[in-house]
Design a protein around this motif. Structure first.
Motif, short mmCIF file in Angstrom:
data_model
loop_
_atom_site.label_atom_id
_atom_site.label_comp_id
_atom_site.label_asym_id
_atom_site.label_seq_id
_atom_site.Cartn_x
_atom_site.Cartn_y
_atom_site.Cartn_z
N ALA A 255 22.33 30.71 -15.37
CA ALA A 255 20.90 30.98 -15.20
C ALA A 255 20.50 32.27 -15.90
N ALA A 256 21.37 33.27 -15.85
CA ALA A 256 21.07 34.53 -16.54
C ALA A 256 20.97 34.35 -18.04
N ALA A 257 21.65 33.32 -18.56
CA ALA A 257 21.58 33.02 -19.99
C ALA A 257 20.35 32.20 -20.36
N GLY A 258 19.51 31.88 -19.37
CA GLY A 258 18.27 31.16 -19.65
C GLY A 258 18.28 29.68 -19.32
N ALA A 259 19.38 29.17 -18.74
CA ALA A 259 19.47 27.74 -18.44
C ALA A 259 18.81 27.43 -17.10
N ASP A 260 18.29 26.21 -17.00
CA ASP A 260 17.83 25.68 -15.72
C ASP A 260 19.08 25.15 -15.00
N VAL A 261 19.40 25.73 -13.84
CA VAL A 261 20.68 25.46 -13.18
C VAL A 261 20.45 24.86 -11.80
N LEU A 262 21.11 23.75 -11.52
CA LEU A 262 21.12 23.14 -10.20
C LEU A 262 22.51 23.34 -9.61
N LEU A 263 22.57 23.97 -8.44
CA LEU A 263 23.84 24.25 -7.76
C LEU A 263 23.95 23.33 -6.54
N VAL A 264 24.90 22.41 -6.57
CA VAL A 264 25.07 21.39 -5.53
C VAL A 264 26.23 21.79 -4.63
N ASP A 265 25.99 21.78 -3.32
CA ASP A 265 27.06 22.11 -2.38
C ASP A 265 26.85 21.35 -1.08
N GLU A 266 27.95 20.89 -0.47
CA GLU A 266 27.86 20.06 0.72
C GLU A 266 27.63 20.85 1.99
N HIS A 267 27.82 22.16 1.95
CA HIS A 267 27.65 22.98 3.15
C HIS A 267 26.21 23.44 3.32
N ASP A 268 25.90 23.92 4.53
CA ASP A 268 24.52 24.36 4.79
C ASP A 268 24.23 25.71 4.17
N VAL A 269 25.24 26.52 3.91
CA VAL A 269 25.06 27.79 3.23
C VAL A 269 26.08 27.90 2.11
N ALA A 270 25.72 28.61 1.05
CA ALA A 270 26.65 28.83 -0.05
C ALA A 270 27.67 29.90 0.33
#
Length: 433
Positions: A176-191
């Motif tokens: 994301a810092a490099a300018g990309a649109d980033v989706l972060l997928v995780d199964e838990h309720d908090v990262a």
């Protein structure tokens, strides 16, 4: 178990388990709340009706299946607490603590092949078949039909990162810092992943990583599981399931940071409630302020079990460390909860009283998703099992697919984050080229 003091603004939640009132707090899963309230046996196993409590506290072991609000087979460690929730054990009569069908485990100590329980009578065979179905049941049908699932959504990020542990957070932040649109997928309720279980890092370290990702513009998809990759669908898509809907994710680049699975060790009765993955004990302590036992045996060698033992002592527990060099655990005693362990010390077996066994071994890489994507893996016992093969920048054998962290072989949080940063930055550069 005991709960250490919480923040003054911790929000209380009231639920019921088998008719018993239970006090929980915001952020607790059902398994955490029950454990903090000394509900020790959550359900019973298939067929032999052995007592079951959670082992990994990460949604992977399947030992904590319960009935929640009328729905069976819910992973109690992954289900957030809600006011008024009704929770019940399953596969037990009359209760998980005292299950009369548990006698089958005593009647067949060498195991049972239910196909051989046949008689010369058709009527008796029918009775036996019904009995076997009851013994092997996995909960009753839900009390009400499931709600209709909405039409799948579509998400097309530049970079999709699967797994929000140290490696995944670092990868997503760098991309994301490099300018990309980033989706972060995780199964838990908090990262935060396994770093929530590390007493050396603590809550502050996890929150700093999450804050950095949010400030970089990462989009979080929590309680969302990457269930499958379909390569044949218009260049491929990643199916991501959440409690609300299914999402078809088509990304320019994929980064797998799925971590590793907690591993049990081989000894008699290693499935007894009270035998927990060391990371589960650490997660209870670091994230939820719950001390899992007053007399603990920590099994395993390395920096992590030593740090966990020190943290438990700091929380007031008596701790015995068994590192496998001069001693090893060979068995657990206790009917429905750990009461003691047998420790072999060079041929002499000592009985050590305890109410907790925290087990550590090299985590096994969670490589199923990248393997389904076609990525090459290599079996390496020193790295925990089938590890994804990558180059210095995290590239796998499949173009456009990256991997980092413990899915490439266990390295621990700091090294995993370093790998994630390189992989995320490279994935973004390629996606935006």
């Amino acid at each position: 178990m005991k709960r250490l003091p919480l923040a003054e603004d911790a929000r209380p939640i009231d639920l019921r388990c088998d008719g018993r009132p239970v006090r929980a707090y915001a952020g607790d899963s059902v398994a955490v709340a029950l454990s903090a309230s000394d509900v020790r046996v959550l359900s019973r196993s298939l067929k032999y009706h052995r007592p079951r409590g959670f082992f990994c506290l990460e949604g992977h072991c399947g030992a904590c299946l319960m009935r929640v609000d009328g729905v069976p087979n819910v992973r109690a460690c992954m289900e957030p607490c809600r006011d008024g929730m009704e929770v019940a054990g399953q596969n037990a009569y009359p209760s998980p603590d005292l299950d009369v069908l548990g006698a089958v485990d005593w009647l067949f100590p060498q195991g049972m092949d239910h196909h051989t329980l046949m008689t010369g009578s058709r009527v008796l065979n029918s009775v036996v078949n019904r009995m076997v179905r009851q013994l092997g049941g996995l909960g009753e049908l839900p009390d009400r039909p499931a709600p209709a699932f909405p039409e799948p959504a579509v998400d097309e990020p530049d970079v999709a990162v699967v797994g929000a542990g140290p490696a995944g957070l670092a990868a997503a932040t760098a991309a994301a810092a490099a300018g990309a649109d980033v989706l972060l997928v995780d199964e838990h309720d908090v990262a935060g992943g396994s770093e929530w279980a590390d007493p050396r890092a603590g809550r502050a370290a996890v929150e700093a990583r999450v804050d950095a990702a949010r400030r970089a513009g990462v989009r979080f998809a929590s309680r969302s599981t990457a269930v499958a990759f379909y390569p044949e669908d218009d260049g491929g898509l990643l199916a991501v399931a959440s409690p609300e809907r299914l999402t078809r994710v088509r990304a320019r680049r994929y980064v797998y940071a799925t971590g590793g699975y907690a591993i049990n060790q081989l000894f008699v009765n290693n499935d007894r409630p009270g035998v927990m993955a060391a990371r589960a004990v650490g997660r209870l302590l670091v994230r939820h302020r719950v001390v899992a036992g007053t007399r603990a045996v920590v099994v395993g060698r390395g920096d992590y079990p030593a740090a966990l033992a020190a943290a438990l002592r700091g929380a007031g527990s008596d701790v015995v460390e068994v590192d496998g060099d001069d001693a090893r655990v060979v068995g657990v005693r206790g009917r429905v909860w750990v009461k003691a362990v047998d420790v072999d010390r060079g041929g002499r077996v000592d009985r050590v009283p305890c109410d907790l066994v925290a087990v550590w071994d090299t985590p096994s890489p969670a490589s199923e998703a990248p393997r389904q994507h076609g990525c090459a893996v290599r079996f390496d016992p020193a790295r925990g099992g089938f590890a994804v093969e990558v180059d210095a920048d995290g590239r796998t054998s499949v173009a456009g697919v990256f991997a980092c962290g413990d899915v490439c072989g266990f390295v621990g949080p700091r090294a995993a984050a370093d790998q994630g940063e390189r992989a995320g930055a490279t994935a973004a550069r390629e996606a935006l080229a």
